[in-house]
Structure formats: structure tokens, C-alpha cells
Write a protein that holds these residues in place. Structure first.
Motif, PDB file in Angstrom:
ATOM      1  N   VAL A  81       4.820  -8.112  -3.215  1.00 47.59           N
ATOM      2  CA  VAL A  81       5.106  -7.005  -3.666  1.00 47.59           C
ATOM      3  C   VAL A  81       6.128  -7.046  -4.701  1.00 47.59           C
ATOM      4  O   VAL A  81       6.246  -6.261  -5.669  1.00 47.59           O
ATOM      5  CB  VAL A  81       5.751  -6.216  -2.372  1.00 47.59           C
ATOM      6  CG1 VAL A  81       6.865  -6.719  -1.707  1.00 47.59           C
ATOM      7  CG2 VAL A  81       5.997  -4.816  -2.800  1.00 47.59           C
ATOM      8  N   ILE A  82       6.835  -8.036  -4.675  1.00 51.03           N
ATOM      9  CA  ILE A  82       7.908  -8.164  -5.830  1.00 51.03           C
ATOM     10  C   ILE A  82       7.419  -8.575  -7.085  1.00 51.03           C
ATOM     11  O   ILE A  82       7.598  -8.151  -8.263  1.00 51.03           O
ATOM     12  CB  ILE A  82       9.025  -9.374  -5.293  1.00 51.03           C
ATOM     13  CG1 ILE A  82       9.627  -8.808  -4.104  1.00 51.03           C
ATOM     14  CG2 ILE A  82       9.999  -9.559  -6.235  1.00 51.03           C
ATOM     15  CD1 ILE A  82      10.769  -9.661  -3.558  1.00 51.03           C
ATOM     16  N   ASP A  83       6.258  -9.443  -7.106  1.00 46.29           N
ATOM     17  CA  ASP A  83       5.448  -9.806  -8.160  1.00 46.29           C
ATOM     18  C   ASP A  83       5.028  -8.666  -8.825  1.00 46.29           C
ATOM     19  O   ASP A  83       4.757  -8.504 -10.097  1.00 46.29           O
ATOM     20  CB  ASP A  83       4.573 -10.780  -7.687  1.00 46.29           C
ATOM     21  CG  ASP A  83       4.963 -12.128  -7.385  1.00 46.29           C
ATOM     22  OD1 ASP A  83       6.022 -12.711  -8.059  1.00 46.29           O
ATOM     23  OD2 ASP A  83       4.660 -12.858  -6.378  1.00 46.29           O
ATOM     24  N   PHE A  84       4.453  -7.980  -7.951  1.00 49.72           N
ATOM     25  CA  PHE A  84       3.910  -6.474  -8.483  1.00 49.72           C
ATOM     26  C   PHE A  84       4.587  -5.610  -9.054  1.00 49.72           C
ATOM     27  O   PHE A  84       4.415  -5.185 -10.274  1.00 49.72           O
ATOM     28  CB  PHE A  84       3.109  -5.588  -7.352  1.00 49.72           C
ATOM     29  CG  PHE A  84       2.775  -4.294  -7.791  1.00 49.72           C
ATOM     30  CD1 PHE A  84       1.549  -4.272  -8.442  1.00 49.72           C
ATOM     31  CD2 PHE A  84       3.444  -2.891  -7.501  1.00 49.72           C
ATOM     32  CE1 PHE A  84       1.107  -2.902  -8.766  1.00 49.72           C
ATOM     33  CE2 PHE A  84       3.316  -1.871  -7.873  1.00 49.72           C
ATOM     34  CZ  PHE A  84       2.016  -1.858  -8.798  1.00 49.72           C
TER      35      PHE A  84
ATOM     36  N   LEU B  76       0.767  -1.145  -0.092  1.00 51.20           N
ATOM     37  CA  LEU B  76      -0.064  -0.133   0.002  1.00 51.20           C
ATOM     38  C   LEU B  76       1.009   1.185   0.023  1.00 51.20           C
ATOM     39  O   LEU B  76       0.619   2.345  -0.724  1.00 51.20           O
ATOM     40  CB  LEU B  76      -0.960  -0.088   1.328  1.00 51.20           C
ATOM     41  CG  LEU B  76      -2.108  -0.857   1.069  1.00 51.20           C
ATOM     42  CD1 LEU B  76      -2.980  -0.992   2.397  1.00 51.20           C
ATOM     43  CD2 LEU B  76      -3.067  -0.774  -0.012  1.00 51.20           C
ATOM     44  N   THR B  77       1.985   1.283   0.952  1.00 53.47           N
ATOM     45  CA  THR B  77       2.832   2.220   0.750  1.00 53.47           C
ATOM     46  C   THR B  77       3.564   2.554  -0.580  1.00 53.47           C
ATOM     47  O   THR B  77       3.750   3.713  -1.072  1.00 53.47           O
ATOM     48  CB  THR B  77       4.068   2.241   1.869  1.00 53.47           C
ATOM     49  OG1 THR B  77       3.346   2.170   3.162  1.00 53.47           O
ATOM     50  CG2 THR B  77       4.883   3.233   2.018  1.00 53.47           C
ATOM     51  N   LEU B  78       3.782   1.388  -1.110  1.00 58.76           N
ATOM     52  CA  LEU B  78       4.469   1.679  -2.515  1.00 58.76           C
ATOM     53  C   LEU B  78       3.551   2.040  -3.343  1.00 58.76           C
ATOM     54  O   LEU B  78       4.088   3.194  -4.316  1.00 58.76           O
ATOM     55  CB  LEU B  78       4.949   0.219  -2.784  1.00 58.76           C
ATOM     56  CG  LEU B  78       5.687   0.006  -4.443  1.00 58.76           C
ATOM     57  CD1 LEU B  78       6.953   0.884  -4.421  1.00 58.76           C
ATOM     58  CD2 LEU B  78       5.975  -1.485  -4.687  1.00 58.76           C
ATOM     59  N   LEU B  79       2.436   1.768  -3.305  1.00 57.18           N
ATOM     60  CA  LEU B  79       1.387   2.288  -4.486  1.00 57.18           C
ATOM     61  C   LEU B  79       1.034   3.730  -4.233  1.00 57.18           C
ATOM     62  O   LEU B  79       0.901   4.382  -5.132  1.00 57.18           O
ATOM     63  CB  LEU B  79       0.053   1.423  -4.414  1.00 57.18           C
ATOM     64  CG  LEU B  79       0.265  -0.062  -4.852  1.00 57.18           C
ATOM     65  CD1 LEU B  79      -0.986  -0.784  -4.489  1.00 57.18           C
ATOM     66  CD2 LEU B  79       0.463   0.179  -6.340  1.00 57.18           C
ATOM     67  N   GLY B  80       1.198   4.236  -2.997  1.00 52.96           N
ATOM     68  CA  GLY B  80       0.816   5.476  -2.589  1.00 52.96           C
ATOM     69  C   GLY B  80       1.890   6.198  -3.146  1.00 52.96           C
ATOM     70  O   GLY B  80       1.648   7.611  -3.588  1.00 52.96           O
TER      71      GLY B  80
END
Length: 321
Positions: free
Chosen positions: A74-77, A17-21
Motif C-alpha cells: 500500500v505504501i508503494d502504491f 481496497l479501502t484506500l482505493l474506494g
């Protein structure tokens, strides 16, 4: 000092969520632990990419984008979002945009037990991890195994020092690839072993198809003949991880098994095809050989012999005109 990043530590420390934000994406709807986003992996108008913050996973209900990846960690994303960046590049992009501190020295410095290198107690220290394999002996070794043209992006040059129980230092170089437990699987002409904790190695690809191998050189041999195959790849590095590999394979609709044609490999393939729906034993593709790499090495040697063989010309009755 290498800039290798620990996969497990990234998974533990980086909030999706932080990464996407930080990338500028905000959820359209929140239901408990599930956050729904308009998919940034393809064009859509209904939020269908779901992130479960508690579990640390995501799933795109609307289907996969160009990468073929539609769920995972998160790595797959990162692999899906920054496609077709390499695995190494994606790890750095995740750390950069998530703005977290990752200890990239932990796996390289310090005295750590060295597995299988000597029968006596020993310790090691990694001095260099390089994406470019420049050591002449290692380049010759990769050439002899027939995988030199597909090694980039998968194999690294590992320079390390071993200190034996008499405090004598010896320096080594090996080709290596990271496993999921932060260790390095290493190979050269004279040695096969592991630096650090043993573990499986995973190379994400298609969310539907998985190719499973005992060792990385068999995977690279397969890659030579299947360069455009989008399958995700799981390398066990040891058949002791067979149960874990079977559990992982159950997440895929189709699994192709490329184990050795020996007693242990045959038994492992049988366990896979018995327990995993949609799994296929593909050892028939190299049934005259012990493993996939042996087939590739034989093919290369045979081609070389054919090229080196003198050509005899048929001159008919031998009469000159």
C-alpha cells in the motif's frame, strides 16, 4: 511529539481496497482475491491494475506510470499515486484517506532498551523527531561527512534522553533515519547505534533497479554523484540482514552493490553477485577507499585544498613594459 508514522503498522492496518474506494476508484472485475482496476497511475481502457487483498499487494500489468513503480505494498502504491511527494508526506496521505487510527506515539515514548549505547543496561525516551536538522553540532557533522546537501528528506534530527542503571539522565541529539522494524538508526560525531529494533531501510524508486548499501551515509554519498538515478534503495544498516537483502534483491532485474572494501563487505558483495542474477559489485567506484563516504570526504577535502592553494602567476621574463 513527532508525527512520525510506523511503516509496518500502516501496512498491517490499511486495506489497499479501502484506500482505493475512499479515493473514488472501484474495481472493474473481481476474480477470487484479485480485484482489477483501470489504472489510476496512467491512461488505459482495459483494467490491468490488480490488487490482491489477501496478500495486501498490487501489480500494474500494463506497466509503470511516471513514478516508475508498478507493484508493491500500500505504501508503494501511495508513492506511485502521489508522486513526487516525499515518503513522509505519502505516509500521512495514506492514513488520512484510509481513515484509520495509527499510534504515532508508540515509537517515541516509554522506556525501551537502547542498543549499543552503553555496556550497562540503559533505557531511552525520544523527545523530538524533526525533519529540519537545526542542531549546530549535527549540521557540522553532516558537513564533515559531505552529505549536508542531500540529507533533506532522508535524515531527521532525533533528540532523546538516556537513563542509565543509576537513574542518571543524559540528553543527546543525533541524525537518524527510520528502519522497517519501527526503530531509528542514529549517528552523530561520537555515537553510532540504534533506538529500538534493528532493521533495514528501504526507499522505493524504480521497480527494475535496486542500489544496495551497508549504511545510510554511503547511500547519501552515492546520491551526491547520482542525483537523477531512479533506483530503489535498500540500506542494510547491518550485514546481519544480508540474507534478507539478497531475497529482496531477487525481485529486481538489476542490483548494484555498494558495500565496504573490507573483509565483511567483500564477502557480502560476493554472496550477492553469486546468488542474485543481474547484480553487480560496484565497489570499484571507490576502490582506493574503505567505503563510498570516505571517497566523498576525500574529494571535498581535496577540492578545498586546491581552492585554498595560492595561485602563482607566470610573468615570463619578468620585464616590465
Amino acid at each position: 511529539m513527532s508525527d512520525f508514522l510506523n511503516v509496518n503498522e500502516i501496512k498491517e492496518k490499511v486495506s489497499l481496497l479501502t484506500l482505493l474506494g475512499n479515493l473514488g476508484f472501484m474495481p472493474q472485475k473481481v476474480s477470487g482475491n484479485e480485484h482489477f482496476f483501470l489504472s489510476m497511475l496512467r491512461e488505459e481502457y482495459t483494467a490491468s491494475l490488480c490488487v490482491n487483498e489477501k496478500l495486501g499487494v498490487w501489480f500494474d500489468h500494463g506497466g509503470a506510470g511516471v513514478s516508475g513503480i508498478k507493484s508493491g505494498s500500500v505504501i508503494d502504491f501511495g508513492l506511485a499515486y502521489w508522486y513526487p511527494a516525499t515518503f513522509h508526506e505519502v505516509l500521512h496521505k495514506i492514513v488520512e484517506h484510509a481513515n484509520v487510527a495509527i499510534d504515532n506515539s508508540r515509537d517515541f515514548k516509554g522506556q525501551v532498551p537502547l542498543r549499543n549505547h552503553t555496556s550497562r543496561e540503559a533505557s531511552y525516551e525520544i523527545n523530538l523527531v524533526s525533519e529540519l536538522i537545526a542542531h549546530n553540532g549535527l549540521k557540522s557533522y553532516l558537513l564533515s561527512r559531505g552529505v549536508d546537501k542531500v540529507a533533506a528528506g532522508f535524515l531527521y534530527q532525533i533528540d532523546y534522553m538516556v537513563l542509565d542503571n543509576k537513574n542518571k539522565q543524559r540528553d543527546f541529539s543525533a541524525s537518524g533515519w527510520p528502519n522497517e522494524n519501527g526503530g531509528w538508526e542514529v549517528r552523530n560525531k561520537y555515537f553510532k547505534g540504534c533506538l529500538g529494533h534493528k532493521g533495514m531501510s528501504y526507499f522505493p524508486g524504480s521497480a527494475y533497479k535496486l542500489a544496495v548499501f551497508e549504511g545510510c551515509y554511503d547511500f547519501l554519498s552515492w546520491k551526491i554523484e547520482n542525483r537523477n538515478d531512479p533506483a530503489s534503495v535498500l540500506v542494510l544498516n547491518s550485514l546481519s540482514f544480508l540474507s534478507s537483502a539478497i531475497a529482496r534483491a531477487k525481485q529486481f532485474a538489476c542490483s548494484e552493490i555498494y558495500f565496504d572494501n573490507d573483509k565483511a563487505g567483500i564477502a557480502g558483495a560476493k554472496a550477492f553477485t553469486t546468488e542474485v542474477s543481474g547484480s553487480i559489485d560496484c565497489s570499484f567506484k571507490y576502490d582506493a577507499f574503505k567505503d563510498y563516504n570516505e571517497k566523498i570526504v576525500f574529494s571535498i577535502k581535496s577540492s578545498k585544498i586546491a581552492l585554498d592553494k595560492p595561485v602563482s602567476l607566470n610573468l615570463g621574463n619578468g620585464l616590465e613594459r
